[in-house]
Design a protein around this motif. Structure first.
Motif, PDB file in Angstrom:
ATOM      1  N   MET A   3     -11.946  -0.993  -4.290  1.00 44.04           N
ATOM      2  CA  MET A   3     -11.411  -0.213  -3.196  1.00 44.04           C
ATOM      3  C   MET A   3     -10.204  -0.856  -2.676  1.00 44.04           C
ATOM      4  O   MET A   3      -9.197  -0.276  -1.949  1.00 44.04           O
ATOM      5  CB  MET A   3     -12.278  -0.227  -1.919  1.00 44.04           C
ATOM      6  CG  MET A   3     -13.526   0.668  -2.213  1.00 44.04           C
ATOM      7  SD  MET A   3     -14.836   0.780  -0.881  1.00 44.04           S
ATOM      8  CE  MET A   3     -15.773  -0.875  -1.645  1.00 44.04           C
ATOM      9  N   ASP A   4     -10.107  -2.220  -2.763  1.00 41.66           N
ATOM     10  CA  ASP A   4      -8.833  -3.076  -2.617  1.00 41.66           C
ATOM     11  C   ASP A   4      -7.421  -2.453  -3.149  1.00 41.66           C
ATOM     12  O   ASP A   4      -6.552  -2.182  -2.663  1.00 41.66           O
ATOM     13  CB  ASP A   4      -8.889  -4.239  -2.567  1.00 41.66           C
ATOM     14  CG  ASP A   4      -9.859  -5.167  -1.547  1.00 41.66           C
ATOM     15  OD1 ASP A   4     -10.032  -4.389  -0.589  1.00 41.66           O
ATOM     16  OD2 ASP A   4     -10.167  -6.026  -1.826  1.00 41.66           O
ATOM     17  N   THR A   5      -7.783  -2.207  -4.445  1.00 40.26           N
ATOM     18  CA  THR A   5      -6.715  -1.694  -5.391  1.00 40.26           C
ATOM     19  C   THR A   5      -6.315  -0.245  -4.873  1.00 40.26           C
ATOM     20  O   THR A   5      -5.064   0.265  -4.729  1.00 40.26           O
ATOM     21  CB  THR A   5      -7.161  -1.573  -6.642  1.00 40.26           C
ATOM     22  OG1 THR A   5      -7.737  -2.786  -7.178  1.00 40.26           O
ATOM     23  CG2 THR A   5      -6.043  -1.191  -7.647  1.00 40.26           C
ATOM     24  N   ILE A   6      -7.225   0.478  -4.613  1.00 45.13           N
ATOM     25  CA  ILE A   6      -6.977   2.010  -4.250  1.00 45.13           C
ATOM     26  C   ILE A   6      -6.097   1.874  -2.801  1.00 45.13           C
ATOM     27  O   ILE A   6      -5.226   2.750  -2.568  1.00 45.13           O
ATOM     28  CB  ILE A   6      -8.445   2.648  -3.892  1.00 45.13           C
ATOM     29  CG1 ILE A   6      -8.875   2.891  -5.219  1.00 45.13           C
ATOM     30  CG2 ILE A   6      -8.136   3.934  -3.123  1.00 45.13           C
ATOM     31  CD1 ILE A   6     -10.361   3.438  -5.000  1.00 45.13           C
ATOM     32  N   LEU A   7      -6.753   1.037  -1.810  1.00 48.63           N
ATOM     33  CA  LEU A   7      -5.923   1.012  -0.441  1.00 48.63           C
ATOM     34  C   LEU A   7      -4.575   0.445  -0.568  1.00 48.63           C
ATOM     35  O   LEU A   7      -3.604   0.958   0.157  1.00 48.63           O
ATOM     36  CB  LEU A   7      -6.787   0.080   0.604  1.00 48.63           C
ATOM     37  CG  LEU A   7      -7.977   0.796   1.100  1.00 48.63           C
ATOM     38  CD1 LEU A   7      -8.894  -0.333   1.825  1.00 48.63           C
ATOM     39  CD2 LEU A   7      -7.469   1.974   1.993  1.00 48.63           C
ATOM     40  N   LEU A   8      -4.580  -0.597  -1.551  1.00 47.03           N
ATOM     41  CA  LEU A   8      -3.077  -1.126  -1.761  1.00 47.03           C
ATOM     42  C   LEU A   8      -2.061  -0.122  -2.302  1.00 47.03           C
ATOM     43  O   LEU A   8      -0.802   0.061  -2.050  1.00 47.03           O
ATOM     44  CB  LEU A   8      -2.997  -2.343  -2.710  1.00 47.03           C
ATOM     45  CG  LEU A   8      -3.458  -3.784  -2.057  1.00 47.03           C
ATOM     46  CD1 LEU A   8      -3.845  -4.724  -2.961  1.00 47.03           C
ATOM     47  CD2 LEU A   8      -2.619  -4.054  -0.886  1.00 47.03           C
ATOM     48  N   ASP A   9      -2.582   0.680  -3.311  1.00 39.99           N
ATOM     49  CA  ASP A   9      -1.992   1.592  -3.894  1.00 39.99           C
ATOM     50  C   ASP A   9      -1.562   2.650  -2.793  1.00 39.99           C
ATOM     51  O   ASP A   9      -0.430   3.103  -2.884  1.00 39.99           O
ATOM     52  CB  ASP A   9      -2.772   2.369  -4.994  1.00 39.99           C
ATOM     53  CG  ASP A   9      -2.048   3.635  -5.775  1.00 39.99           C
ATOM     54  OD1 ASP A   9      -0.762   3.451  -6.179  1.00 39.99           O
ATOM     55  OD2 ASP A   9      -2.453   4.568  -5.696  1.00 39.99           O
ATOM     56  N   ALA A  10      -2.438   3.023  -2.003  1.00 39.41           N
ATOM     57  CA  ALA A  10      -2.074   4.157  -0.953  1.00 39.41           C
ATOM     58  C   ALA A  10      -1.003   3.684  -0.077  1.00 39.41           C
ATOM     59  O   ALA A  10      -0.135   4.396   0.394  1.00 39.41           O
ATOM     60  CB  ALA A  10      -3.472   4.566  -0.265  1.00 39.41           C
ATOM     61  N   ASP A 135      -5.251  12.070  -1.726  1.00 35.90           N
ATOM     62  CA  ASP A 135      -5.195  11.809  -2.975  1.00 35.90           C
ATOM     63  C   ASP A 135      -6.298  10.586  -3.140  1.00 35.90           C
ATOM     64  O   ASP A 135      -7.480  10.332  -4.037  1.00 35.90           O
ATOM     65  CB  ASP A 135      -4.109  11.274  -3.707  1.00 35.90           C
ATOM     66  CG  ASP A 135      -3.216  12.426  -4.059  1.00 35.90           C
ATOM     67  OD1 ASP A 135      -3.778  13.623  -4.075  1.00 35.90           O
ATOM     68  OD2 ASP A 135      -1.954  12.150  -4.363  1.00 35.90           O
ATOM     69  N   CYS A 136      -6.431   9.597  -2.197  1.00 36.10           N
ATOM     70  CA  CYS A 136      -7.034   8.477  -2.166  1.00 36.10           C
ATOM     71  C   CYS A 136      -8.505   8.698  -1.715  1.00 36.10           C
ATOM     72  O   CYS A 136      -9.438   8.190  -2.401  1.00 36.10           O
ATOM     73  CB  CYS A 136      -6.320   7.533  -1.046  1.00 36.10           C
ATOM     74  SG  CYS A 136      -7.076   5.862  -0.936  1.00 36.10           S
ATOM     75  N   ASN A 137      -8.740   9.605  -0.882  1.00 34.84           N
ATOM     76  CA  ASN A 137      -9.938  10.027  -0.492  1.00 34.84           C
ATOM     77  C   ASN A 137     -10.816  10.858  -1.727  1.00 34.84           C
ATOM     78  O   ASN A 137     -12.059  10.662  -1.969  1.00 34.84           O
ATOM     79  CB  ASN A 137     -10.112  10.968   0.606  1.00 34.84           C
ATOM     80  CG  ASN A 137     -10.010  10.342   2.006  1.00 34.84           C
ATOM     81  OD1 ASN A 137     -10.012   9.159   2.015  1.00 34.84           O
ATOM     82  ND2 ASN A 137      -9.574  10.902   2.970  1.00 34.84           N
TER      83      ASN A 137
END
Length: 186
Positions: A3-10, A135-137
């Motif tokens: 999830m951290d990677t996804i949030l950082l990417d977002a 996209d993130c969701n």
């Protein structure tokens, strides 16, 4: 994918949307001279469309004047022609050595038009930020469906994504208000 990677990417992608908004705002004429005014203009230089910034030095000697000094005197006419053809509505003055552009004060009507354009840019930036959220969701929901994360983790992550989205939409609004104020200042 955690999830951290996804949030950082977002967050990174939302930052890019803000950067794009800033570039769009820089091209808006506010009655003040700015080198960004000629950033998007390309001159026909020896048969090649070349950005003015790559064939001349662009300077702002005062708040109402822009000067362009081509490195090659042969490009002088091409630069002048490109500025006349652009939708800036500015008239270059060529003295043989340097091209000067006087930035006239904006009319009230033109200011209102520019505010509308600024709002449109702001709305486009918000749409981009919300697209990143979507996209993130979607990625998070897929991870939950594939049993990579739990339902509770999904809920927490989507809340985090929403907080991030709200932060960036707020920043877009703030920058839009600043730009509108700058445009409306005489």
């Amino acid at each position: 994918m955690d999830m951290d990677t996804i949030l950082l990417d977002a967050e990174e992608r939302m930052e890019k949307a803000l950067g794009s908004l800033d570039r769009d705002f820089a091209k808006l004429r506010t009655g003040r001279a700015s080198t960004a005014l000629v950033d998007g203009i390309k001159a026909d230089y020896y048969g090649t469309k070349t950005p003015i910034g790559q064939m001349a030095s662009v300077a702002v000697p005062d708040s109402r004047t822009l000067t362009i000094q081509p490195w090659d005197k042969g490009g002088m006419a091409a630069v002048e022609k490109a500025i006349l053809k652009s939708d800036l509505g500015l008239t270059p003055i060529n003295d043989g050595k340097i091209i000067r552009i006087a930035i006239p004060p904006l009319t009230e009507e033109r200011r209102k038009e520019l505010v509308k354009v600024a709002r449109k840019y702001g709305e486009e930036a918000k749409v981009a930020v919300r697209g990143v959220r979507r996209d993130c969701n979607d990625t998070l929901k897929k991870a939950e469906k594939d049993k990579e994360i739990t339902e509770d983790e999904l809920k927490k992550a989507t809340d985090d994504v929403q907080k991030l989205t709200d932060k960036f939409v707020g920043e877009v609004d703030k920058r839009c208000q600043e730009k509108e104020k700058e445009i409306m200042d005489i």
